[in-house]
Design an enzyme around this catalytic site. Structure first.
Site, PDB file in Angstrom:
ATOM      1  N   ASP A  41       5.381  24.082  -8.070  1.00 13.29           N
ATOM      2  CA  ASP A  41       6.674  23.700  -8.664  1.00 13.29           C
ATOM      3  C   ASP A  41       7.345  24.889  -9.347  1.00 13.29           C
ATOM      4  O   ASP A  41       6.677  25.774  -9.869  1.00 13.29           O
ATOM      5  CB  ASP A  41       6.456  22.552  -9.659  1.00 13.29           C
ATOM      6  CG  ASP A  41       7.750  21.784  -9.936  1.00 13.29           C
ATOM      7  OD1 ASP A  41       8.730  21.957  -9.185  1.00 13.29           O
ATOM      8  OD2 ASP A  41       7.762  21.015 -10.916  1.00 13.29           O
ATOM      9  N   ASN A  43      10.234  26.603  -7.908  1.00 11.20           N
ATOM     10  CA  ASN A  43      10.941  27.527  -7.008  1.00 11.20           C
ATOM     11  C   ASN A  43      12.437  27.593  -7.321  1.00 11.20           C
ATOM     12  O   ASN A  43      13.031  28.665  -7.332  1.00 11.20           O
ATOM     13  CB  ASN A  43      10.783  27.089  -5.548  1.00 11.20           C
ATOM     14  CG  ASN A  43       9.351  27.111  -5.079  1.00 11.20           C
ATOM     15  OD1 ASN A  43       8.474  27.619  -5.783  1.00 11.20           O
ATOM     16  ND2 ASN A  43       9.104  26.571  -3.895  1.00 11.20           N
ATOM     17  N   GLY A  44      13.032  26.429  -7.558  1.00 10.31           N
ATOM     18  CA  GLY A  44      14.471  26.376  -7.829  1.00 10.31           C
ATOM     19  C   GLY A  44      14.811  27.100  -9.124  1.00 10.31           C
ATOM     20  O   GLY A  44      15.772  27.881  -9.186  1.00 10.31           O
ATOM     21  N   TRP A  46      13.079  29.471 -10.556  1.00 12.31           N
ATOM     22  CA  TRP A  46      12.848  30.913 -10.342  1.00 12.31           C
ATOM     23  C   TRP A  46      14.110  31.547  -9.750  1.00 12.31           C
ATOM     24  O   TRP A  46      14.539  32.617 -10.174  1.00 12.31           O
ATOM     25  CB  TRP A  46      11.655  31.081  -9.398  1.00 12.31           C
ATOM     26  CG  TRP A  46      11.211  32.488  -9.152  1.00 12.31           C
ATOM     27  CD1 TRP A  46      10.246  33.179  -9.828  1.00 12.31           C
ATOM     28  CD2 TRP A  46      11.704  33.384  -8.133  1.00 12.31           C
ATOM     29  NE1 TRP A  46      10.100  34.447  -9.292  1.00 12.31           N
ATOM     30  CE2 TRP A  46      10.989  34.598  -8.246  1.00 12.31           C
ATOM     31  CE3 TRP A  46      12.674  33.281  -7.136  1.00 12.31           C
ATOM     32  CZ2 TRP A  46      11.213  35.695  -7.414  1.00 12.31           C
ATOM     33  CZ3 TRP A  46      12.904  34.375  -6.304  1.00 12.31           C
ATOM     34  CH2 TRP A  46      12.171  35.557  -6.447  1.00 12.31           C
ATOM     35  N   HIS A  58      12.231  29.105  -2.728  1.00 18.76           N
ATOM     36  CA  HIS A  58      11.239  28.587  -1.776  1.00 18.76           C
ATOM     37  C   HIS A  58      10.672  29.737  -0.944  1.00 18.76           C
ATOM     38  O   HIS A  58       9.460  29.828  -0.728  1.00 18.76           O
ATOM     39  CB  HIS A  58      11.852  27.529  -0.860  1.00 18.76           C
ATOM     40  CG  HIS A  58      12.398  26.332  -1.593  1.00 18.76           C
ATOM     41  ND1 HIS A  58      11.666  25.672  -2.552  1.00 18.76           N
ATOM     42  CD2 HIS A  58      13.591  25.691  -1.516  1.00 18.76           C
ATOM     43  CE1 HIS A  58      12.394  24.669  -3.030  1.00 18.76           C
ATOM     44  NE2 HIS A  58      13.568  24.655  -2.418  1.00 18.76           N
ATOM     45  N   SER A  86       7.493  16.464  -0.679  1.00 20.71           N
ATOM     46  CA  SER A  86       7.114  15.087  -1.012  1.00 20.71           C
ATOM     47  C   SER A  86       8.002  14.082  -0.286  1.00 20.71           C
ATOM     48  O   SER A  86       9.093  14.425   0.197  1.00 20.71           O
ATOM     49  CB  SER A  86       7.216  14.866  -2.526  1.00 20.71           C
ATOM     50  OG  SER A  86       8.562  14.671  -2.916  1.00 20.71           O
ATOM     51  N   THR A  87       7.543  12.845  -0.229  1.00 24.97           N
ATOM     52  CA  THR A  87       8.343  11.781   0.391  1.00 24.97           C
ATOM     53  C   THR A  87       9.639  11.550  -0.389  1.00 24.97           C
ATOM     54  O   THR A  87      10.564  10.931   0.133  1.00 24.97           O
ATOM     55  CB  THR A  87       7.548  10.455   0.458  1.00 24.97           C
ATOM     56  OG1 THR A  87       6.908  10.236  -0.806  1.00 24.97           O
ATOM     57  CG2 THR A  87       6.490  10.491   1.549  1.00 24.97           C
ATOM     58  N   LEU A 153     -12.619  27.878   4.438  1.00 26.56           N
ATOM     59  CA  LEU A 153     -11.760  27.155   3.492  1.00 26.56           C
ATOM     60  C   LEU A 153     -10.882  26.199   4.287  1.00 26.56           C
ATOM     61  O   LEU A 153     -10.323  26.581   5.314  1.00 26.56           O
ATOM     62  CB  LEU A 153     -10.864  28.165   2.742  1.00 26.56           C
ATOM     63  CG  LEU A 153      -9.710  27.594   1.912  1.00 26.56           C
ATOM     64  CD1 LEU A 153     -10.249  26.901   0.655  1.00 26.56           C
ATOM     65  CD2 LEU A 153      -8.733  28.694   1.502  1.00 26.56           C
TER      66      LEU A 153
HETATM   67  C1  IPE Z   1       6.757  17.821  -6.577  1.00 25.59           C
HETATM   68  O1  IPE Z   1       7.724  18.552  -7.224  1.00 25.59           O
HETATM   69  C2  IPE Z   1       6.809  18.040  -5.093  1.00 25.59           C
HETATM   70  C3  IPE Z   1       6.446  19.365  -4.609  1.00 25.59           C
HETATM   71  C4  IPE Z   1       6.061  20.381  -5.344  1.00 25.59           C
HETATM   72  C5  IPE Z   1       6.494  19.544  -3.193  1.00 25.59           C
HETATM   73  P1  IPE Z   1       9.186  17.978  -7.531  1.00 25.59           P
HETATM   74  O2  IPE Z   1       9.921  19.124  -8.105  1.00 25.59           O
HETATM   75  O3  IPE Z   1       9.738  17.352  -6.325  1.00 25.59           O
HETATM   76  O4  IPE Z   1       8.893  16.853  -8.624  1.00 25.59           O
HETATM   77  P2  IPE Z   1       9.855  16.234  -9.725  1.00 25.59           P
HETATM   78  O5  IPE Z   1      11.074  15.749  -9.002  1.00 25.59           O
HETATM   79  O6  IPE Z   1      10.204  17.315 -10.695  1.00 25.59           O
HETATM   80  O7  IPE Z   1       9.063  15.143 -10.366  1.00 25.59           O
HETATM   81  C1  IPE Z   2       8.953  23.098  -5.733  1.00 21.17           C
HETATM   82  O1  IPE Z   2       9.984  23.755  -6.388  1.00 21.17           O
HETATM   83  C2  IPE Z   2       9.124  23.108  -4.240  1.00 21.17           C
HETATM   84  C3  IPE Z   2       9.498  21.806  -3.660  1.00 21.17           C
HETATM   85  C4  IPE Z   2       9.626  20.705  -4.298  1.00 21.17           C
HETATM   86  C5  IPE Z   2       9.738  21.800  -2.238  1.00 21.17           C
HETATM   87  P1  IPE Z   2      11.297  22.995  -6.810  1.00 21.17           P
HETATM   88  O2  IPE Z   2      12.287  23.123  -5.705  1.00 21.17           O
HETATM   89  O3  IPE Z   2      10.988  21.625  -7.228  1.00 21.17           O
HETATM   90  O4  IPE Z   2      11.764  23.884  -8.040  1.00 21.17           O
HETATM   91  P2  IPE Z   2      12.380  23.350  -9.407  1.00 21.17           P
HETATM   92  O5  IPE Z   2      11.466  22.317  -9.952  1.00 21.17           O
HETATM   93  O6  IPE Z   2      13.721  22.790  -9.071  1.00 21.17           O
HETATM   94  O7  IPE Z   2      12.452  24.579 -10.253  1.00 21.17           O
HETATM   95 MG    MG Z   3      10.456  20.823  -9.011  1.00 22.70          MG
END
Ligand code: IPE
Ligand code: IPE
Ligand code: MG
Length: 260
Positions: A41, A43-44, A46, A58, A86-87, A153
């Site tokens: 979690d 990436n956005g 960052w 990402h 995720s779904t 692994l």
């Molecule tokens: C969980 O993170 C899913 C993945 C890392 C793939 P999210 O960023 O989607 O979760 P929420 O929305 O903050 O709960």
């Molecule tokens: C996790 O990073 C990656 C996925 C859910 C695919 P996010 O995209 O959720 O990043 P934030 O939480 O918005 O920083």
């Molecule tokens: Mg996130």
């Protein structure tokens, strides 16, 4: 899919000693988690911090995946499961979803040979339904086939994965199988999960400081230890993995009983 009993008592990680030089000496080689699961979690955030589009975050996460795999190999971890999509992530803007589909497909193409050369078996966990582009499904199947014989692994990408979807799918199959209700216990449910043969995660790492489960491995994490490092996923490196394992090794797992 094999319907073998869910084996919770896998042998401890086997590693050549001494551990590689960059592994902290405080890590107890005999208490390395067998299965580590990560919610990748942040990436956005960052990308936002750098004035970049979210998709750049990402993309930058790929380096973290590669380094986490190397760290897991160095420690002798047997299963590494990474939450990739995720779904619920279909709720994101169409552009971001499209990017993530292509990115994950290309990640497999770019990395699978390198992982395979390191003895990594690659698996996937999640719903392989109409929402996942056919070309992505094809890459997943190819990658599983290519790496099926590797034993060092097991790297699982949880893709279009949701813990509730997994349990819903299990319930549907159990009902269809006609097993009488009185014969259903937790081992029955375990046998109908996406990977009944995997041990439950010992350690779950969620980066970026968020402290929630977000529908990850709901059944399997009943007795997992959780750590929540502040680092955003694109900055995650094996040293963060080692630090999380050290934190895990300070915990006392009791499984509802009393510590001896
Ligand atoms: C969980 O993170 C899913 C993945 C890392 C793939 P999210 O960023 O989607 O979760 P929420 O929305 O903050 O709960
Ligand atoms: C996790 O990073 C990656 C996925 C859910 C695919 P996010 O995209 O959720 O990043 P934030 O939480 O918005 O920083
Ligand atoms: Mg996130």
């Amino acid at each position: 899919m094999a319907r073998l009993g869910r084996n919770r008592h896998h042998p401890p990680a086997q590693v050549e000693r001494p551990l590689p030089d960059d592994v902290p000496t405080q890590i107890d080689v005999l208490k390395v988690p067998v299965h580590i699961a990560c919610v990748m979690d942040g990436n956005g955030r960052w990308a936002n911090q750098r004035g970049l589009p979210r998709t750049e975050g990402h993309a930058a996460g790929e380096e973290a995946i590669v380094d986490a795999v190397d760290g897991a190999l160095a420690l002798g971890v047997r299963y590494l499961t990474l939450f990739a999509f995720s779904t619920e992530n279909w709720r994101r803007p169409a552009d971001e979803v499209k990017f993530l589909m292509n990115f994950n497909e290309n990640l497999l193409l770019r990395r699978r040979e390198e992982f395979s050369a390191k003895g990594v078996r690659m698996e996937f966990s999640g719903r392989r339904d109409w929402r996942v582009p056919r070309k992505v499904l094809r890459r997943m199947e190819e990658t599983e086939f290519m790496t099926a014989k590797n034993t060092t692994l097991t790297l699982t990408l949880a893709f279009n994965y949701g813990g509730r979807a997994e349990l819903t799918d299990a319930v549907r199959q159990i009902v269809e199988s006609g097993i009488p209700a009185s014969k259903i216990d937790d081992r029955t449910i375990g046998r109908y999960l996406y990977h009944p043969e995997f041990p439950d995660p010992d350690l779950v790492i969620r980066t970026s400081g968020e402290q929630r489960v977000s529908n990850f491995l709901l059944w399997e994490t009943a007795y997992s230890e959780f750590v929540f490092p502040e680092v955003l996923w694109p900055d995650f490196r094996r040293q963060h993995l080692y630090a999380s394992v050290l934190e895990f090794q300070q915990r006392q797992r009791r499984y509802g009983g009393l510590s001896s």
